[in-house]
Motif scaffolding. Sequence first.
Motif, PDB file in Angstrom:
ATOM      1  N   LEU A 119      32.175 -10.320  33.429  1.00  0.00           N
ATOM      2  CA  LEU A 119      33.451 -10.978  33.184  1.00  0.00           C
ATOM      3  C   LEU A 119      33.850 -11.632  34.500  1.00  0.00           C
ATOM      4  N   CYS A 120      34.092 -12.928  34.475  1.00  0.00           N
ATOM      5  CA  CYS A 120      34.403 -13.660  35.717  1.00  0.00           C
ATOM      6  C   CYS A 120      35.783 -14.301  35.609  1.00  0.00           C
ATOM      7  N   HIS A 121      36.480 -14.320  36.721  1.00  0.00           N
ATOM      8  CA  HIS A 121      37.746 -15.042  36.784  1.00  0.00           C
ATOM      9  C   HIS A 121      37.443 -16.532  36.775  1.00  0.00           C
ATOM     10  N   ARG A 122      38.310 -17.321  36.156  1.00  0.00           N
ATOM     11  CA  ARG A 122      38.008 -18.760  36.011  1.00  0.00           C
ATOM     12  C   ARG A 122      37.896 -19.494  37.354  1.00  0.00           C
ATOM     13  N   ASP A 123      38.575 -18.954  38.400  1.00  0.00           N
ATOM     14  CA  ASP A 123      38.518 -19.629  39.697  1.00  0.00           C
ATOM     15  C   ASP A 123      37.251 -19.274  40.477  1.00  0.00           C
ATOM     16  N   ASP A 124      36.447 -18.368  39.918  1.00  0.00           N
ATOM     17  CA  ASP A 124      35.261 -17.905  40.640  1.00  0.00           C
ATOM     18  C   ASP A 124      33.989 -18.518  40.055  1.00  0.00           C
ATOM     19  N   SER A 125      33.878 -19.846  40.141  1.00  0.00           N
ATOM     20  CA  SER A 125      32.689 -20.504  39.576  1.00  0.00           C
ATOM     21  C   SER A 125      31.438 -20.156  40.390  1.00  0.00           C
ATOM     22  N   LYS A 126      31.637 -19.766  41.652  1.00  0.00           N
ATOM     23  CA  LYS A 126      30.493 -19.363  42.504  1.00  0.00           C
ATOM     24  C   LYS A 126      29.810 -18.133  41.905  1.00  0.00           C
ATOM     25  N   GLN A 127      30.612 -17.209  41.369  1.00  0.00           N
ATOM     26  CA  GLN A 127      30.062 -16.003  40.751  1.00  0.00           C
ATOM     27  C   GLN A 127      29.190 -16.378  39.545  1.00  0.00           C
ATOM     28  N   LEU A 128      29.673 -17.347  38.757  1.00  0.00           N
ATOM     29  CA  LEU A 128      28.892 -17.813  37.603  1.00  0.00           C
ATOM     30  C   LEU A 128      27.562 -18.399  38.051  1.00  0.00           C
ATOM     31  N   GLU A 129      27.600 -19.153  39.142  1.00  0.00           N
ATOM     32  CA  GLU A 129      26.362 -19.761  39.662  1.00  0.00           C
ATOM     33  C   GLU A 129      25.399 -18.681  40.151  1.00  0.00           C
ATOM     34  N   ARG A 130      25.947 -17.624  40.784  1.00  0.00           N
ATOM     35  CA  ARG A 130      25.095 -16.508  41.249  1.00  0.00           C
ATOM     36  C   ARG A 130      24.424 -15.807  40.063  1.00  0.00           C
ATOM     37  N   ILE A 131      25.208 -15.590  39.009  1.00  0.00           N
ATOM     38  CA  ILE A 131      24.660 -14.929  37.818  1.00  0.00           C
ATOM     39  C   ILE A 131      23.566 -15.799  37.203  1.00  0.00           C
ATOM     40  N   MET A 132      23.819 -17.102  37.179  1.00  0.00           N
ATOM     41  CA  MET A 132      22.860 -18.055  36.605  1.00  0.00           C
ATOM     42  C   MET A 132      21.503 -17.939  37.307  1.00  0.00           C
ATOM     43  N   LYS A 133      21.562 -17.863  38.636  1.00  0.00           N
ATOM     44  CA  LYS A 133      20.317 -17.747  39.418  1.00  0.00           C
ATOM     45  C   LYS A 133      19.598 -16.437  39.101  1.00  0.00           C
ATOM     46  N   LYS A 134      20.374 -15.378  38.921  1.00  0.00           N
ATOM     47  CA  LYS A 134      19.801 -14.050  38.681  1.00  0.00           C
ATOM     48  C   LYS A 134      19.212 -13.929  37.272  1.00  0.00           C
ATOM     49  N   TRP A 135      19.961 -14.455  36.267  1.00  0.00           N
ATOM     50  CA  TRP A 135      19.545 -14.266  34.873  1.00  0.00           C
ATOM     51  C   TRP A 135      18.688 -15.396  34.318  1.00  0.00           C
ATOM     52  N   SER A 136      18.795 -16.552  34.891  1.00  0.00           N
ATOM     53  CA  SER A 136      18.134 -17.796  34.441  1.00  0.00           C
ATOM     54  C   SER A 136      18.621 -18.314  33.081  1.00  0.00           C
ATOM     55  N   LYS A 137      18.865 -17.427  32.117  1.00  0.00           N
ATOM     56  CA  LYS A 137      19.455 -17.867  30.843  1.00  0.00           C
ATOM     57  C   LYS A 137      20.592 -16.929  30.477  1.00  0.00           C
ATOM     58  N   MET A 138      21.699 -17.526  30.066  1.00  0.00           N
ATOM     59  CA  MET A 138      22.813 -16.669  29.642  1.00  0.00           C
ATOM     60  C   MET A 138      23.568 -17.341  28.500  1.00  0.00           C
TER      61      MET A 138
END
Length: 303
Positions: A119-138
């Motif tokens: 669950l990510c806060h909307r202002d934390d797009s960096k966290q989403l990018e980190r997850i993207m790198k880790k999971w590759s597909k979400m």
Amino acid sequence: MGRTVGMWLYSNGGGDRIQKKMVKRLKERDIDVITDINLRHAIAKKGHIYHGKTKVDQLDLFFSYNAGEQTQYQVFLYQALNRVIPMINSYDAFALTEDKFQTSFLLQQHGIATPEFQLCHRDDSKQLERIMKKWSKMVYKPTDGWGGVGLTKIENEETLNMLLPFLNQMDLRFFYVEKFVKYDNTDFRVDIVDGQFVGCYGRKAGKRDWRTNVTSGGSVFLREPNDEVVELALKAAKVCGTDIAGVDIIYDLEKEEYVVLEVNGIPAFATPEQEKMGLDFNNRKIDLIVDLIDRKTAKKKNK
């Protein structure tokens, strides 16, 4: 003293026939039913909730079973009603299963496997990018919603960059994302009523989609569950406190385990077309719901 319950059941897909059977079986037990209580047309005044001339808060129980026509107003009244009369499902169970994050969080707390999520806060797009790198597909999922509506598969940063402005525009405070689980594009939908296994069927994603939901082009097929799948569904339904649940389960090919994708508090009965295919659990489901209503209203009367 007789008992009277209120009911609001969906009418499409054979729902009207289901309601007639349920009303008949309840009448056989001297339980009267007032049907079509759509809380959208209810008014709260002078300490009561009126639907026409019916004081809904003075009924012995209210059974709400219509996923497609819910409004926030109804849900608000649902919460108020459940403070004074029994409901199926209870407001707490209903609210929990309407929220993907709360459900997954609670299931994992009880040792039930679900897809990995964040669950990510909307202002934390960096966290989403980190997850993207880790999971590759979400998969981005609205925390509420049903039928696969709003699900977005994110396979690269390009998709993510296209999605973010859209999410900001919708003024969402937070994002819920799940790691995409590699599976065979089929799932199990296991129906549970009152802690008992009712029936199971499979759903298969359409050729152009990865979602198994029928509203997203998926199709239903006959499927026998194994003991592990049934036990998992029973446990998930119990953890969520649901009287009635449809538990969606898939097999994670990488982790080699079954995972619970969702717990649905308003799982549809088999449609007339599905019954012709051989899905024959409707009568058992009706009987278990009638037993449940009988027990809960008897308990209220005894109090």
